[in-house]
Design a protein around this motif. Structure first.
Motif, PDB file in Angstrom:
ATOM      1  N   ASP A 157       1.045  -1.564  -0.340  1.00  0.00           N
ATOM      2  CA  ASP A 157       0.380  -0.001   0.173  1.00  0.00           C
ATOM      3  C   ASP A 157       0.772   1.204  -0.091  1.00  0.00           C
ATOM      4  OD1 ASP A 157      -2.035   1.305  -0.213  1.00  0.00           O
ATOM      5  OD2 ASP A 157      -2.313   1.137   2.018  1.00  0.00           O
ATOM      6  N   ASP A 158       1.856   1.146  -0.814  1.00  0.00           N
ATOM      7  CA  ASP A 158       3.414   2.113  -1.190  1.00  0.00           C
ATOM      8  C   ASP A 158       3.386   2.950  -2.082  1.00  0.00           C
ATOM      9  OD1 ASP A 158       4.613   4.324  -0.446  1.00  0.00           O
ATOM     10  OD2 ASP A 158       6.131   3.549   0.696  1.00  0.00           O
ATOM     11  N   THR A 159       2.376   3.271  -2.682  1.00  0.00           N
ATOM     12  CA  THR A 159       3.021   3.806  -4.236  1.00  0.00           C
ATOM     13  C   THR A 159       4.590   4.391  -4.550  1.00  0.00           C
ATOM     14  OG1 THR A 159       1.808   5.816  -3.972  1.00  0.00           O
ATOM     15  CG2 THR A 159       0.777   3.777  -5.257  1.00  0.00           C
ATOM     16  N   THR A 160       5.065   4.248  -3.522  1.00  0.00           N
ATOM     17  CA  THR A 160       6.532   5.147  -3.633  1.00  0.00           C
ATOM     18  C   THR A 160       7.067   4.188  -3.550  1.00  0.00           C
ATOM     19  OG1 THR A 160       6.830   5.409  -1.206  1.00  0.00           O
ATOM     20  CG2 THR A 160       6.353   6.915  -2.520  1.00  0.00           C
ATOM     21  N   THR A 161       7.335   3.211  -3.349  1.00  0.00           N
ATOM     22  CA  THR A 161       8.145   1.888  -2.607  1.00  0.00           C
ATOM     23  C   THR A 161       9.019   1.534  -4.302  1.00  0.00           C
ATOM     24  OG1 THR A 161       6.762   0.381  -0.974  1.00  0.00           O
ATOM     25  CG2 THR A 161       8.305  -0.891  -2.780  1.00  0.00           C
ATOM     26  N   ALA A 162      10.235   1.617  -4.068  1.00  0.00           N
ATOM     27  CA  ALA A 162      11.106   1.113  -5.650  1.00  0.00           C
ATOM     28  C   ALA A 162      12.332   0.596  -5.667  1.00  0.00           C
ATOM     29  CB  ALA A 162      11.190   2.810  -6.439  1.00  0.00           C
ATOM     30  N   PRO A 163      12.503   0.054  -6.498  1.00  0.00           N
ATOM     31  CA  PRO A 163      14.090  -0.827  -6.229  1.00  0.00           C
ATOM     32  C   PRO A 163      15.271   0.305  -6.215  1.00  0.00           C
ATOM     33  CG  PRO A 163      12.562  -1.727  -8.051  1.00  0.00           C
ATOM     34  CD  PRO A 163      11.839  -0.012  -7.886  1.00  0.00           C
ATOM     35  N   THR A 164      16.111  -0.469  -6.190  1.00  0.00           N
ATOM     36  CA  THR A 164      17.625   0.513  -6.561  1.00  0.00           C
ATOM     37  C   THR A 164      17.943   0.470  -7.877  1.00  0.00           C
ATOM     38  OG1 THR A 164      18.154  -0.398  -4.313  1.00  0.00           O
ATOM     39  CG2 THR A 164      20.467   0.753  -5.638  1.00  0.00           C
ATOM     40  N   ALA A 165      17.952  -0.544  -8.560  1.00  0.00           N
ATOM     41  CA  ALA A 165      18.271  -0.717 -10.116  1.00  0.00           C
ATOM     42  C   ALA A 165      17.361  -1.588 -10.224  1.00  0.00           C
ATOM     43  CB  ALA A 165      19.474  -0.833 -10.021  1.00  0.00           C
ATOM     44  N   VAL A 166      17.376  -1.803 -11.873  1.00  0.00           N
ATOM     45  CA  VAL A 166      17.037  -2.459 -12.355  1.00  0.00           C
ATOM     46  C   VAL A 166      17.425  -3.170 -13.381  1.00  0.00           C
ATOM     47  CG1 VAL A 166      15.172  -4.103 -14.288  1.00  0.00           C
ATOM     48  CG2 VAL A 166      14.207  -2.559 -12.314  1.00  0.00           C
ATOM     49  N   LYS A 176      14.058   7.275 -26.430  1.00  0.00           N
ATOM     50  CA  LYS A 176      12.767   8.333 -25.665  1.00  0.00           C
ATOM     51  C   LYS A 176      12.072   7.269 -24.810  1.00  0.00           C
ATOM     52  CE  LYS A 176      12.397  11.546 -29.805  1.00  0.00           C
ATOM     53  NZ  LYS A 176      11.710  12.020 -31.037  1.00  0.00           N
ATOM     54  N   GLN A 177      11.622   6.146 -24.906  1.00  0.00           N
ATOM     55  CA  GLN A 177      10.868   4.897 -24.623  1.00  0.00           C
ATOM     56  C   GLN A 177      11.773   4.428 -23.461  1.00  0.00           C
ATOM     57  OE1 GLN A 177      10.250   2.752 -28.163  1.00  0.00           O
ATOM     58  NE2 GLN A 177       7.839   3.322 -28.275  1.00  0.00           N
ATOM     59  N   GLU A 178      12.392   4.684 -23.143  1.00  0.00           N
ATOM     60  CA  GLU A 178      13.230   4.315 -21.852  1.00  0.00           C
ATOM     61  C   GLU A 178      12.139   5.120 -20.573  1.00  0.00           C
ATOM     62  OE1 GLU A 178      17.377   4.564 -21.599  1.00  0.00           O
ATOM     63  OE2 GLU A 178      17.785   3.718 -22.981  1.00  0.00           O
ATOM     64  N   ALA A 179      12.400   6.310 -20.897  1.00  0.00           N
ATOM     65  CA  ALA A 179      11.497   6.764 -20.135  1.00  0.00           C
ATOM     66  C   ALA A 179      10.544   6.304 -19.438  1.00  0.00           C
ATOM     67  CB  ALA A 179      10.516   8.839 -20.938  1.00  0.00           C
ATOM     68  N   ALA A 180       9.891   5.007 -20.060  1.00  0.00           N
ATOM     69  CA  ALA A 180       8.377   5.055 -19.454  1.00  0.00           C
ATOM     70  C   ALA A 180       8.921   4.137 -18.338  1.00  0.00           C
ATOM     71  CB  ALA A 180       8.051   3.899 -21.191  1.00  0.00           C
ATOM     72  N   TYR A 181      10.444   3.580 -18.686  1.00  0.00           N
ATOM     73  CA  TYR A 181      11.090   2.337 -17.341  1.00  0.00           C
ATOM     74  C   TYR A 181      11.126   3.249 -16.408  1.00  0.00           C
ATOM     75  CZ  TYR A 181      11.645  -1.340 -20.919  1.00  0.00           C
ATOM     76  OH  TYR A 181      11.667  -1.503 -21.934  1.00  0.00           O
ATOM     77  N   HIS A 182      12.000   4.729 -16.835  1.00  0.00           N
ATOM     78  CA  HIS A 182      11.949   5.151 -15.042  1.00  0.00           C
ATOM     79  C   HIS A 182      10.741   5.908 -14.371  1.00  0.00           C
ATOM     80  CE1 HIS A 182      16.480   5.000 -16.365  1.00  0.00           C
ATOM     81  NE2 HIS A 182      15.837   5.010 -17.461  1.00  0.00           N
ATOM     82  N   GLN A 183       9.732   6.311 -15.580  1.00  0.00           N
ATOM     83  CA  GLN A 183       8.185   6.466 -14.858  1.00  0.00           C
ATOM     84  C   GLN A 183       7.738   5.238 -13.664  1.00  0.00           C
ATOM     85  OE1 GLN A 183       5.775   7.624 -18.103  1.00  0.00           O
ATOM     86  NE2 GLN A 183       4.267   8.221 -16.710  1.00  0.00           N
ATOM     87  N   ARG A 184       7.641   4.330 -14.569  1.00  0.00           N
ATOM     88  CA  ARG A 184       7.033   3.311 -13.771  1.00  0.00           C
ATOM     89  C   ARG A 184       7.914   2.433 -12.135  1.00  0.00           C
ATOM     90  NH1 ARG A 184       5.019   2.955 -19.084  1.00  0.00           N
ATOM     91  NH2 ARG A 184       3.287   2.335 -18.774  1.00  0.00           N
ATOM     92  N   TRP A 185       8.816   2.488 -12.262  1.00  0.00           N
ATOM     93  CA  TRP A 185       9.739   2.125 -11.718  1.00  0.00           C
ATOM     94  C   TRP A 185      11.044   2.930 -11.067  1.00  0.00           C
ATOM     95  CZ3 TRP A 185      12.591  -1.706 -15.952  1.00  0.00           C
ATOM     96  CH2 TRP A 185      11.772  -2.602 -16.488  1.00  0.00           C
ATOM     97  N   HIS A 186      10.880   4.624 -11.118  1.00  0.00           N
ATOM     98  CA  HIS A 186      11.907   5.480 -10.055  1.00  0.00           C
ATOM     99  C   HIS A 186      12.608   5.206  -9.782  1.00  0.00           C
ATOM    100  CE1 HIS A 186       7.219   5.900  -8.981  1.00  0.00           C
ATOM    101  NE2 HIS A 186       6.893   6.147  -9.585  1.00  0.00           N
ATOM    102  N   CYS A 187      14.283   4.078 -10.758  1.00  0.00           N
ATOM    103  CA  CYS A 187      15.070   3.358 -10.505  1.00  0.00           C
ATOM    104  C   CYS A 187      15.458   3.774 -11.699  1.00  0.00           C
ATOM    105  CB  CYS A 187      14.977   2.670  -9.605  1.00  0.00           C
ATOM    106  SG  CYS A 187      14.798   0.936 -10.736  1.00  0.00           S
ATOM    107  N   PRO A 188      17.077   3.600 -11.503  1.00  0.00           N
ATOM    108  CA  PRO A 188      18.314   3.482 -12.615  1.00  0.00           C
ATOM    109  C   PRO A 188      17.579   1.812 -13.650  1.00  0.00           C
ATOM    110  CG  PRO A 188      19.062   4.647 -10.915  1.00  0.00           C
ATOM    111  CD  PRO A 188      17.802   4.172 -10.820  1.00  0.00           C
ATOM    112  N   VAL A 189      17.696   2.070 -15.056  1.00  0.00           N
ATOM    113  CA  VAL A 189      17.257   1.047 -15.902  1.00  0.00           C
ATOM    114  C   VAL A 189      18.533   1.338 -16.432  1.00  0.00           C
ATOM    115  CG1 VAL A 189      16.387  -0.560 -17.501  1.00  0.00           C
ATOM    116  CG2 VAL A 189      14.948   1.156 -15.398  1.00  0.00           C
ATOM    117  N   VAL A 190      19.931  -0.749 -16.311  1.00  0.00           N
ATOM    118  CA  VAL A 190      19.762  -0.501 -17.508  1.00  0.00           C
ATOM    119  C   VAL A 190      20.355  -1.372 -18.331  1.00  0.00           C
ATOM    120  CG1 VAL A 190      23.148  -1.403 -17.803  1.00  0.00           C
ATOM    121  CG2 VAL A 190      21.856   0.325 -15.635  1.00  0.00           C
ATOM    122  N   PHE A 191      20.151  -1.499 -20.035  1.00  0.00           N
ATOM    123  CA  PHE A 191      19.789  -2.884 -20.955  1.00  0.00           C
ATOM    124  C   PHE A 191      21.089  -2.405 -21.239  1.00  0.00           C
ATOM    125  CE2 PHE A 191      16.365   1.058 -20.365  1.00  0.00           C
ATOM    126  CZ  PHE A 191      15.841   0.255 -20.971  1.00  0.00           C
ATOM    127  N   GLY A 192      21.587  -3.733 -22.209  1.00  0.00           N
ATOM    128  CA  GLY A 192      22.054  -4.308 -22.181  1.00  0.00           C
ATOM    129  C   GLY A 192      23.091  -5.428 -21.313  1.00  0.00           C
TER     130      GLY A 192
END
Length: 339
Positions: A157-166, A176-192
């Motif tokens: 019951d906490d929408t601010t809960t976020a991982p350290t990284a994905v 441009k679409q990387e923003a959708a990941y950050h918007q949902r997950w609220h953390c750094p996202v590393v691709f590749g």
């Protein structure tokens, strides 16, 4: 390659809800994937993993959306995880819920396996996808991680809960679409990345959940263990069917209803269970026939027409034709070559 196994209908429904919300007619997709549309009305049934993978592939192609998997995570519900979802709902803390993923995730499906590891004050959840379709895999991983994060927020019951990284093995869909990941997950996202994993602060595991019920959790876990035992038994079904077929062929008969009866099942139930494992009775019959035919040709002087009769063929020519398709040579050529 790891076998796709089976998947709960509950997991399929999450993709169906996402597709319908986007205005996609899923009926032709379900049919082309080899699924009976009526299966979406069931609660506890399972489908073949190949069919599930095929359905996702067609959905990806039709939607033409490089972040489809990420967006389907928005449609997760407790029921998306079958009985595992209700077990986690009754846990007291997020840590208790996370600890239930690996032991019971097979109830959701055989899409992949989770590994948990602790590194100091950090917990890492690594997910290995079992599917081999290069188009489906990144969407499936995105869906799993997005669903985990959304579901954990709902539980706590906490929408601010976020991982350290994905970290994701997939390449970036588009800067441009990387923003959708950050918007949902609220953390750094590393691709590749080298592996698909989520890291989160170990302290987050102490987060209290909204509906703790230890007694209900124990009851649900007992039920889940029974279901797991049933799945493990089903996974050996093809071996038991082959054994029954071989016993029948030794008597010169091949009847699916008798095989089903020997296993304590109806013919319809046997057919459905085999379909869930991605095989058919005819395929298993063909495999046993071929194995027995080769054994007779190598180790006996039985005439080829007699072998055909023993294996349930009404005509020797049918036996010749079937054997040559599999072995690349006629029964006679095979016997001479073995000699």
């Amino acid at each position: 390659m790891t076998t796709p196994g089976t998947v709960s209908v509950a997991a399929l429904r999450q993709y169906v809800r996402a597709a319908e919300a986007s205005g996609i007619d899923i009926r032709p997709l379900v049919t082309r994937a080899g699924l009976d549309p009526a299966i979406l009305e069931t609660d506890d049934d399972r489908i073949n993993g190949e069919q599930f993978q095929n359905f996702i592939r067609q959905l990806v192609d039709m939607a033409n959306n490089p972040i489809l998997g990420l967006e389907t995570g928005d449609f997760v519900q407790p029921g998306s995880y079958s009985v595992l979802g209700y077990i986690t709902m009754s846990c007291s803390t997020l840590g208790e819920a996370v600890a239930r993923i690996a032991p019971f995730e097979k109830l959701v499906g055989d899409m992949g396996t989770t590994r948990l590891s602790v590194h100091g004050d950090t917990l890492k959840l690594t997910w290995h996808c079992n599917y081999d379709d290069r188009v489906v895999r990144p969407h499936l991983v995105d869906n799993v991680f997005a669903s985990w994060i959304n579901y954990a927020r709902w539980l706590a019951d906490d929408t601010t809960t976020a991982p350290t990284a994905v970290q994701l093995r997939r390449q970036s869909p588009d800067p441009k679409q990387e923003a959708a990941y950050h918007q949902r997950w609220h953390c750094p996202v590393v691709f590749g990345a080298e592996e698909d994993c989520i890291t989160l602060p170990k302290a987050l595991l102490d987060s209290r959940l909204r509906q703790p019920d230890p007694l209900l959790r124990k009851t649900l876990e007992a039920h889940a263990l029974t279901q797991l035992a049933s799945l493990e038994t089903d996974s050996d079904l093809t071996t038991r069917v082959k054994h029954c077929i071989q016993k029948q062929l030794n008597q010169g008969i091949t009847r699916q209803d008798l095989v089903a009866e020997d296993l304590g099942l109806t013919s319809r139930t046997l057919q459905r269970k085999l379909s869930q494992e991605g095989v058919s009775y005819q395929r298993l019959l063909d495999e046993v026939r071929q194995q027995m035919a080769e054994d007779y040709l190598r180790n006996s002087d039985m005439a080829i027409p007699d072998i055909a009769l023993r294996l349930g063929y009404s005509e020797t020519t049918s036996f010749h034709r079937k054997f040559k398709v599999v072995a690349g040579k006629t029964p006679g050529e095979f016997r001479r070559g073995e000699s």
